[in-house]
Design an enzyme around this catalytic site. Structure first.
Site, PDB file in Angstrom:
ATOM      1  N   GLY A 158       0.770  -1.239   0.000  1.00 18.89           N
ATOM      2  CA  GLY A 158       0.000   0.000   0.000  1.00 18.89           C
ATOM      3  C   GLY A 158       0.800   1.289   0.000  1.00 18.89           C
ATOM      4  O   GLY A 158       0.248   2.352  -0.262  1.00 18.89           O
ATOM      5  N   CYS A 200      -7.391  -4.775 -30.561  1.00 18.00           N
ATOM      6  CA  CYS A 200      -8.671  -4.352 -31.117  1.00 18.00           C
ATOM      7  C   CYS A 200      -9.596  -3.984 -29.955  1.00 18.00           C
ATOM      8  O   CYS A 200     -10.624  -4.631 -29.719  1.00 18.00           O
ATOM      9  CB  CYS A 200      -9.265  -5.448 -31.976  1.00 18.00           C
ATOM     10  SG  CYS A 200      -8.130  -5.951 -33.277  1.00 18.00           S
ATOM     11  N   GLU A 201      -9.175  -3.007 -29.204  1.00 17.82           N
ATOM     12  CA  GLU A 201      -9.870  -2.523 -27.999  1.00 17.82           C
ATOM     13  C   GLU A 201      -9.497  -1.051 -27.886  1.00 17.82           C
ATOM     14  O   GLU A 201      -8.320  -0.721 -27.834  1.00 17.82           O
ATOM     15  CB  GLU A 201      -9.318  -3.232 -26.749  1.00 17.82           C
ATOM     16  CG  GLU A 201      -9.950  -4.536 -26.391  1.00 17.82           C
ATOM     17  CD  GLU A 201     -11.382  -4.385 -25.883  1.00 17.82           C
ATOM     18  OE1 GLU A 201     -11.781  -3.243 -25.538  1.00 17.82           O
ATOM     19  OE2 GLU A 201     -12.084  -5.396 -25.846  1.00 17.82           O
TER      20      GLU A 201
HETATM   21  C1  LIG Z   1      -1.000  -6.817  -3.709  1.00 19.16           C
HETATM   22  C2  LIG Z   1      -0.647  -7.118  -2.316  1.00 19.16           C
HETATM   23  C3  LIG Z   1       0.499  -6.571  -1.727  1.00 19.16           C
HETATM   24  C4  LIG Z   1       1.389  -5.585  -2.430  1.00 19.16           C
HETATM   25  O1  LIG Z   1       0.720  -4.403  -2.681  1.00 19.16           O
HETATM   26  P1  LIG Z   1       1.497  -3.132  -3.267  1.00 19.16           P
HETATM   27  O2  LIG Z   1       0.414  -2.138  -3.498  1.00 19.16           O
HETATM   28  O3  LIG Z   1       2.157  -3.571  -4.518  1.00 19.16           O
HETATM   29  O4  LIG Z   1       2.464  -2.702  -2.238  1.00 19.16           O
HETATM   30  C5  LIG Z   1       0.808  -6.951  -0.442  1.00 19.16           C
HETATM   31  N1  LIG Z   1       0.035  -7.832   0.246  1.00 19.16           N
HETATM   32  C6  LIG Z   1      -1.075  -8.368  -0.286  1.00 19.16           C
HETATM   33  C7  LIG Z   1      -1.860  -9.340   0.508  1.00 19.16           C
HETATM   34  C8  LIG Z   1      -1.458  -8.028  -1.571  1.00 19.16           C
HETATM   35  O5  LIG Z   1      -2.562  -8.546  -2.097  1.00 19.16           O
END
Ligand SMILES: *Cc1c(COP(=O)(O)O)cnc(C)c1O
Length: 426
Positions: A231, A342-343
């Site tokens: 995140g 083709c989108e």
């Molecule tokens: C996708 C995901 C991440 C990594 O997310 P980022 O946004 O790339 O940092 C980490 N943990 C879980 C469980 C995820 O699904």
């Protein structure tokens, strides 16, 4: 912040003599420096570890680099577990954060000694029925519901997300898991994606540390780690400033001392599962302008398409573009930069002001190092590109070859009539 490519036109002109466009290229130096900055920002926490989210960039060469920098791997599928195994993961090196998990995946995660992160209450029984016991260390994924807000408003909507357990469920899960023999516990939550603010992790940490204290007090469970998951984002647009990982690490430390420290829980490890932050800025998609078209708009057709980078097509995501060799030319032409699917959503840029583009120009699409190649697909019979690594020594090496038509037809092995399409068997 001004976006600057990590390769020059001259370097790419050399590379294409061996590896034709399109391809993704990664910057080893940038990857290592960033991984070290993360580690140092959290060095105050004795058990800190980053488990790289393999789905972002599932390439064993990249994974090996991160392993050398001390990272483990966050996996969520059978093949991601197999990749982690192939790069030499030992027990404790894998975090298995999956959802709607098939039985065989729990079995492999357990066999490899990974930390299993249960997405749902019902998975306690499911896991036990597959592996025959509850692991001594076990993690539960938390979802507080509602909306997740920070000082600049609503960040995301956990109440609408399919992941994690409610608060009541996680307390009940801890009691049951403890009865069934679990000795050490982790908690995990992912509440907002691609946050470009130093506020997200500390805020999430505050919520999780407080939950950890209550879980410990009310169930007697030993909390071994708090996994802050992914995140932390990157600035895809030049008007944003990148996150400052040092500030984020300090913000998490403040919360740690205030909550866990005050409760005498000073040996809880902090884990992260970053994908985008670890890799996105250190990868680029290099594609060549092969057509120009003047109709109701001005189009530049390139030799890559959404099959190589899906984010603009599915999320309308912005990826910055630099025309290599024209870094300082005025951006006085308005283009749609488009691929061949083709989108009509197959557009890397819409109404983008760029320098005048001529056929043969190399176009550098920024920030494709995470959730770039890995989201690729084969629609329209398009083939996935190669992946290259710009090493710390300046040399470029192939870390995944481009797909060929034989790869595309390989799964037609079952049709005898299609001999001409099948991989030649010796
Ligand atoms: C996708 C995901 C991440 C990594 O997310 P980022 O946004 O790339 O940092 C980490 N943990 C879980 C469980 C995820 O699904």
């Amino acid at each position: 912040m001004k976006k600057v490519p990590f390769v020059t036109k001259g370097q790419i002109e050399e590379v294409v003599k061996t590896y034709p466009t399109p391809f993704h290229i990664y910057d080893e130096k940038g990857i290592r420096e960033n991984a070290r900055a993360l580690k140092s920002a959290f060095a105050w926490n004795k058990g800190f570890r980053e488990f790289f989210a393999v789905k972002a960039t599932p390439n064993p060469f990249i994974m090996k680099i991160l392993k050398e920098e001390g990272c483990g791997f966050d996996c969520s599928s059978l093949t991601e577990l197999m990749l982690a195994r192939e790069v030499g993961s030992e027990p404790g090196d894998i975090m298995f954060s999956s959802n709607e998990t098939p039985a065989e995946e729990y079995a492999l995660a357990d066999e490899l000694g990974g930390y299993i992160n249960l997405d749902d209450f019902t998975h306690i029984e499911f896991l036990e029925s597959i592996i025959g016991h509850i692991p001594e260390t076990i993690c539960c994924r938390y979802n507080p519901g509602g909306v997740f807000t920070m000082s600049n408003g609503i960040m995301d909507n956990p109440g609408d997300a399919k992941y994690g357990m409610t608060e009541a469920q996680i307390f009940e899960a801890f009691r049951i898991l403890k009865e069934k023999g679990a000795k050490r516990f982790g908690i995990h939550a992912f509440l907002a994606s691609n946050t470009v603010t130093n506020e997200y992790y500390p805020k999430l940490a505050g919520i999780m540390f407080e939950l950890a204290v209550r879980l410990h007090k009310e169930t007697g469970a030993e909390i071994a780690f708090v996994n802050l998951s992914g995140g932390i984002g990157v600035p895809y647009t030049p008007d944003k400033e990148p996150n400052d990982i040092k500030v984020i690490g300090e913000g998490v430390r403040e919360q740690y001392e205030k909550t866990l420290g005050a409760a005498g829980m000073n040996d809880v490890a902090v884990f992260t599962e970053l994908g985008r932050f670890m890799l996105a800025p250190y990868g680029a998609l290099i594609t060549k302008a092969i057509h120009e078209k003047h109709t109701y708009k001005e189009y530049i057709g390139v030799d890559a398409c959404a099959a190589n980078l899906m984010r603009p097509a599915i999320y309308g995501a912005y990826h910055h573009i630099t025309v290599l060799g024209k870094e300082n030319a005025p951006c006085d032409h308005k283009y749609d930069v488009v691929g061949s699917l083709c989108e009509n959503c197959d557009k890397f840029a819409i109404d983008r002001m760029l320098p005048e583009i001529e056929k043969g120009d190399y176009i550098y699409i920024h920030d494709t190092g995470a959730h770039g190649f890995s989201m690729g697909y084969n629609y329209n019979g398009r083939l996935r590109s190669a992946e290259l690594l710009l090493g710390e020594d300046g040399k470029v090496s192939l870390i995944r070859r481009a797909e060929t038509p034989e790869d595309y037809f390989a799964t037609f092995d079952c049709f005898d009539d299609y001999k001409g399409l099948r991989r030649q068997k010796s």
